[in-house]
Write a protein that holds these residues in place. Structure first.
Motif, PDB file in Angstrom:
ATOM      1  N   THR A  56       0.862  -1.179   0.000  1.00 21.61           N
ATOM      2  CA  THR A  56       0.000   0.000   0.000  1.00 21.61           C
ATOM      3  C   THR A  56       0.894   1.222   0.000  1.00 21.61           C
ATOM      4  OG1 THR A  56      -1.747  -1.150   1.184  1.00 21.61           O
ATOM      5  CG2 THR A  56      -1.768   1.247   1.323  1.00 21.61           C
ATOM      6  N   GLY A  60      -3.162   4.924   1.593  1.00 18.60           N
ATOM      7  CA  GLY A  60      -3.980   3.762   1.270  1.00 18.60           C
ATOM      8  C   GLY A  60      -4.118   3.511  -0.209  1.00 18.60           C
ATOM      9  N   GLY A  89       1.875  -4.290   4.428  1.00 17.37           N
ATOM     10  CA  GLY A  89       1.584  -2.985   4.984  1.00 17.37           C
ATOM     11  C   GLY A  89       2.183  -2.809   6.364  1.00 17.37           C
ATOM     12  N   CYS A  97      -2.822  -2.140   4.588  1.00 20.99           N
ATOM     13  CA  CYS A  97      -3.172  -3.077   3.512  1.00 20.99           C
ATOM     14  C   CYS A  97      -4.390  -2.653   2.696  1.00 20.99           C
ATOM     15  CB  CYS A  97      -3.329  -4.499   4.051  1.00 20.99           C
ATOM     16  SG  CYS A  97      -1.740  -5.265   4.450  1.00 20.99           S
ATOM     17  N   TYR A  98      -4.655  -1.356   2.614  1.00 19.77           N
ATOM     18  CA  TYR A  98      -5.785  -0.884   1.815  1.00 19.77           C
ATOM     19  C   TYR A  98      -5.668  -1.264   0.352  1.00 19.77           C
ATOM     20  CZ  TYR A  98      -8.534   1.987   5.079  1.00 19.77           C
ATOM     21  OH  TYR A  98      -9.368   2.422   6.085  1.00 19.77           O
ATOM     22  N   ALA A  99      -4.460  -1.266  -0.195  1.00 18.30           N
ATOM     23  CA  ALA A  99      -4.304  -1.609  -1.616  1.00 18.30           C
ATOM     24  C   ALA A  99      -4.727  -3.064  -1.861  1.00 18.30           C
ATOM     25  CB  ALA A  99      -2.869  -1.378  -2.084  1.00 18.30           C
TER      26      ALA A  99
END
Length: 148
Positions: A56, A60, A89, A97-99
């Motif tokens: 990420t 984000g 992340g 870890c939004y990606a």
């Protein structure tokens, strides 16, 4: 055995190291794997199992190298596609870890099937993320039947 397409989203290179380790693990289990550092939908086998491996970036965001790919798949019907997700992340950020979560949601919205719950690696707890990712993939491969 099965064919995998490893789709990498990376800014500083950690996801690339993880992708290399995952490809080696797949090979050790008799599977084939192609790594895509600049993923383009037209060049990726949709009959293979996709393994998304992304960090990420920023607030984000997806890494630059995977943003166009994410836009490409958002417009598709991928109802025959099976996939796995590994996210890297830092849990000290609220966008941890939004990606990886974004890629998972995008693929699910395109009707693809997640074969196993995603792995979100916290680099604060796992400074060598390849180790935990390989352990996770070993367990996935042992618990799931993959055919051509």
């Amino acid at each position: 055995m099965a064919k995998f397409e490893i789709i990498v989203g990376s800014v500083l290179g950690a996801s690339e190291y993880v992708a290399d380790a995952l490809a080696e693990t797949l090979s050790n289990h008799g599977h084939s794997a192609n790594i895509h550092l600049l993923p383009n939908l037209a060049e990726i086998d949709q009959d293979a199992i996709w393994l998304i491996c992304t960090s990420t970036h920023g607030a984000g965001d997806l890494p630059d190298n995977i943003q166009t790919f994410a836009q490409q798949i958002a417009l598709q019907n991928l109802n025959k596609l099976n996939f796995l997700v590994v996210g890297l992340g830092d849990s000290s950020y609220d966008t941890f870890c939004y990606a990886a979560q974004h890629m998972e949601k995008t693929l699910l919205a395109a009707k693809a099937k997640l074969l196993h719950p995603a792995l979100h690696v916290d680099v604060l707890n796992h400074p060598i993320p390849e180790e935990v990712a390989v352990e996770w993939l070993d367990n996935v491969l042992k618990s799931t039947q993959f055919d051509d």
